[in-house]
Design an enzyme around this catalytic site. Structure first.
Site, PDB file in Angstrom:
ATOM      1  N   GLY A   1      41.375  40.424  40.087  1.00  0.00           N
ATOM      2  CA  GLY A   1      40.268  41.355  40.271  1.00  0.00           C
ATOM      3  C   GLY A   1      38.980  40.811  39.692  1.00  0.00           C
ATOM      4  O   GLY A   1      38.909  39.671  39.223  1.00  0.00           O
TER       5      GLY A   1
ATOM      6  N   GLY B   1      45.338  41.397  40.708  1.00  0.00           N
ATOM      7  CA  GLY B   1      44.985  42.284  41.800  1.00  0.00           C
ATOM      8  C   GLY B   1      45.689  41.960  43.096  1.00  0.00           C
ATOM      9  O   GLY B   1      45.958  42.853  43.902  1.00  0.00           O
TER      10      GLY B   1
ATOM     11  N   GLU C   1      48.189  38.646  32.445  1.00  0.00           N
ATOM     12  CA  GLU C   1      47.199  39.405  31.687  1.00  0.00           C
ATOM     13  C   GLU C   1      47.333  39.304  30.169  1.00  0.00           C
ATOM     14  O   GLU C   1      46.333  39.420  29.447  1.00  0.00           O
ATOM     15  CB  GLU C   1      47.233  40.870  32.122  1.00  0.00           C
ATOM     16  CG  GLU C   1      46.673  41.121  33.509  1.00  0.00           C
ATOM     17  CD  GLU C   1      47.655  40.802  34.634  1.00  0.00           C
ATOM     18  OE1 GLU C   1      47.246  40.856  35.799  1.00  0.00           O
ATOM     19  OE2 GLU C   1      48.823  40.486  34.336  1.00  0.00           O
TER      20      GLU C   1
ATOM     21  N   ASP D   1      48.507  45.423  35.133  1.00  0.00           N
ATOM     22  CA  ASP D   1      48.071  46.712  35.675  1.00  0.00           C
ATOM     23  C   ASP D   1      48.329  46.750  37.176  1.00  0.00           C
ATOM     24  O   ASP D   1      49.322  46.207  37.640  1.00  0.00           O
ATOM     25  CB  ASP D   1      46.610  46.980  35.302  1.00  0.00           C
ATOM     26  CG  ASP D   1      45.628  46.073  36.017  1.00  0.00           C
ATOM     27  OD1 ASP D   1      45.997  44.928  36.354  1.00  0.00           O
ATOM     28  OD2 ASP D   1      44.474  46.494  36.247  1.00  0.00           O
TER      29      ASP D   1
END
Length: 363
Positions: free
Chosen positions: A74, A122, A145, A153
């Site tokens: 992302g 993402g 991450e 996420d």
């Protein structure tokens, strides 16, 4: 390209849409950034999904990427730049991205994500929640991450927590890159199709062949899975209740795989490790993807108020010195109850889909 896309949400042709026979196509077209998602791309994908799903000629939808990646993540630079001064802007990006992730999970038509090349962050959110997930011999899959002071996420906690034998715990905590065989072993992909067979696969779908039949025709043996071979060790050690126990058990085991895993974990943000383990364990007992996305969204707000995310992105993306200084620097220095207390539930992103009685509550 669709005629109906609002012009005010188009910055450039970073997402291409078309209908080829019975196949709807979404193609990420930002190769210089490894097709990393910005807000315009998230909005355009969401808009195009509605157009393709409502088109009676379309029997399936395929997501592909230009160049070396499906999608590498992302808009982390934007979040790093605005997280302290305008956290509402970062949270707004995550809100729209997470709603898109959930939308993909409820598609009424087959969603074929072609994870050819790099698929991280993402990109994982655009892929693993769909009905059909394809990897190739070129796939590099990761949720990296914890190496930037963040946590998996985009519904990653939901998907990783459902991997067999806690393989997803290993993937989410180490942040390690894996290939086709390991991605399939973890239940995050359904089939390996050689990259040179992808045009024929898509052509068959254009002709109206079902996705299941086409995948069966073109699927190949992905080869041995290192994670599957070490599943017993992973299940035992990553089933322990806290990171201190996991570190101690890896040291005590002493095998090559345990030693390598320990080395990977020791380079990650201690705060991120504790937070990620907490989120994965909570996801194990969650009853919907939306509940996990709501929990991740609340954790996002806590991350923006902390230290390690900004330091991790600085070291990996901004200055690229790959030498983050974590704070706290050691696992034993973390006040876990205080850390988890910073996660305050926010209003649900999915009020119509997640009832108040079912919505997650932190203990």
């Amino acid at each position: 390209m669709s005629e109906a896309i609002p012009k005010d949400i188009i910055a450039e042709d970073t997402v291409l849409m078309g209908v080829e026979g019975a196949l709807g196509r979404l193609h990420l077209n930002r190769p210089d950034a490894l097709n990393s998602l910005d807000l315009d791309m998230v909005r355009k994908i969401a808009w195009e999904i509605e157009a393709l799903e409502s088109n009676p000629a379309v029997r399936a939808i395929a997501l592909t990427g230009e160049g070396r990646a499906l999608c590498a993540g992302g808009d982390i630079k934007m979040i790093w730049q605005t997280g302290r001064s305008a956290p509402e802007k970062a949270l707004a990006f995550w809100a729209e991205e997470y709603r898109l992730n959930a939308r993909i999970s409820h598609m009424g038509k087959p969603w074929l994500a072609v994870m050819d090349g790099i698929c991280m962050g993402g990109g994982v959110g655009l892929s693993v929640h769909g009905s059909h997930r394809v990897v190739t011999e070129r796939t590099t899959f990761a949720m990296p991450e914890t190496g930037i002071g963040y946590f998996p996420d985009v519904g990653g906690t939901w998907a990783l927590a459902r991997a067999p034998r806690r393989l997803g715990f290993w993937i989410g905590l180490t942040g390690a890159s894996i290939g086709a065989a390991d991605t399939i072993a973890a239940g995050l992909a359904d089939a390996m199709v050689p990259s040179n067979a992808l045009p024929a696969l898509l052509s068959d779908l254009e002709s109206g062949r079902s996705v299941n039949a086409a995948l069966k025709a073109y699927a190949a043996d992905p080869g041995p899975s290192v994670l599957k071979e070490n599943a017993g060790l992973i299940e035992t050690i990553f089933g322990l209740p806290d990171m201190a126990g996991i570190f101690a058990a890896l040291r005590a085991d002493g095998s090559d795989f345990a030693t390598k895993t320990l080395s990977q974990l020791e380079r990650k943000s201690p705060t991120s490790l504790v937070l990620t383990l907490h989120l994965l364990r909570a996801a194990e007992t969650s009853t919907s993807l939306e509940m996990c996305l709501d929990r991740e969204y609340a954790a996002d707000a806590a991350i923006l108020a902390g230290h390690d995310f900004y330091e991790g992105v600085r070291a990996a993306v901004i200055d690229k010195d790959h030498n983050p200084v974590w704070s706290p620097a050691r696992l034993e220095e973390i006040d876990q109850p205080a850390l988890l207390a910073t996660i305050k539930p926010l209003p649900s992103l999915f009020p119509a889909a997640v009832s108040e009685s079912a919505r997650w509550k932190e203990k």
